[in-house]
Design an enzyme around this catalytic site. Sequence first.
Site, PDB file in Angstrom:
ATOM      1  N   CYS A  88      59.312 -17.240  65.974  1.00 43.20           N
ATOM      2  CA  CYS A  88      60.534 -16.935  65.231  1.00 43.20           C
ATOM      3  C   CYS A  88      61.575 -16.621  66.291  1.00 43.20           C
ATOM      4  CB  CYS A  88      60.339 -15.746  64.291  1.00 43.20           C
ATOM      5  SG  CYS A  88      61.879 -15.303  63.446  1.00 43.20           S
ATOM      6  N   CYS A  91      64.127 -13.642  65.108  1.00 47.22           N
ATOM      7  CA  CYS A  91      63.695 -12.252  64.905  1.00 47.22           C
ATOM      8  C   CYS A  91      62.183 -12.174  65.038  1.00 47.22           C
ATOM      9  CB  CYS A  91      64.195 -11.696  63.584  1.00 47.22           C
ATOM     10  SG  CYS A  91      64.120 -12.835  62.190  1.00 47.22           S
ATOM     11  N   SER A  92      61.461 -11.964  63.940  1.00 48.33           N
ATOM     12  CA  SER A  92      60.019 -11.771  64.066  1.00 48.33           C
ATOM     13  C   SER A  92      59.312 -12.230  62.797  1.00 48.33           C
ATOM     14  CB  SER A  92      59.723 -10.305  64.354  1.00 48.33           C
ATOM     15  OG  SER A  92      60.376  -9.505  63.390  1.00 48.33           O
ATOM     16  N   CYS A  93      59.843 -13.227  62.112  1.00 51.10           N
ATOM     17  CA  CYS A  93      59.212 -13.736  60.893  1.00 51.10           C
ATOM     18  C   CYS A  93      57.829 -14.277  61.230  1.00 51.10           C
ATOM     19  CB  CYS A  93      60.081 -14.818  60.256  1.00 51.10           C
ATOM     20  SG  CYS A  93      61.673 -14.167  59.745  1.00 51.10           S
TER      21      CYS A  93
END
Lengths: 188, 111
Positions: A88, A91-93
């Site tokens: 991702c 971000c941090s999906c």
Amino acid sequence: METAFRELLVDKKLIGPGEIRRQIEVLDSRTPALGAKVVARAWVDPSFRARLLANGRIACEELGISFYDDTELIVLENTEKVHNLIVCTLCSCYPRAVLGLPPDWYKAKPYRARAVKEPRAVLAEFGTVIPDDVEIRVSDSTAVVRYLVLPQRPAGAEDYTEEQLAALVTRDAMIGVIPVTLNAGSQP
Amino acid sequence: MSETANLVKRLPNDLGGQDADRIQQVDHPLAPWEKRCHALADVLDYHKIISTEEKRRGVESLGAEMVGKLTYYERWIVCFANILFQKGILTPDELARKMAEVEARHPGAKM
């Protein structure tokens, strides 16, 4: 600050007093063991595999894995010709319903920045060398579309039961940074 | 691309394709407040108070310095507060008063 913020929302009746605790229980129930179960089932059951590749979310729900958020799951199959990697960049999906929360390195700049530009160098840092004739596909997750890698079943595991197979499948193999091997079960 | 053109085209979260250091394969078990913060994000999303995408943009709009210096969940909780101030659901005063009250209840605790 977190405590104050939460208490204000409860005071204003925007969230219920027990909701955070219940959601923590949901989070704690999600670990890479769920993803491993999905992968092992796909290895032993070709019709499940086809359904999984067609719609990851519906196939996981078939195994009793609920999705607690509004995300789509696309399962990417590794083959002799294609190796998949998920990231991702923004971000941090992450496919949290089936893998739990992502490791810190997945959320940090080096992996997010470099996975899309030099995936072979990134994989090499995980000890994974992909032959030049195998295409590497990097899939960049979003708030609503999440990916899970379906790794290749390792050679030598032809006689394994579904449970034995699931024990071989690691979190990192389902992110795509390492393959599944016969002795990988000890990794997180 | 010139440095200013790059600044205009790239928000602080937009890291894909940049040069960066070697990957450090690190992880840590979440502190209790971090896990609560994560659960809070999910609950805010269910109730359509703050969606995942609003959270992502909220973190981005903290600016490069805050994004660089705050920890992962510190960024989240600060962005949640900012978003609810913007939506008129909370006021900075209310939050400050509640924080003082919680602090008085648990002196020295990480809130």
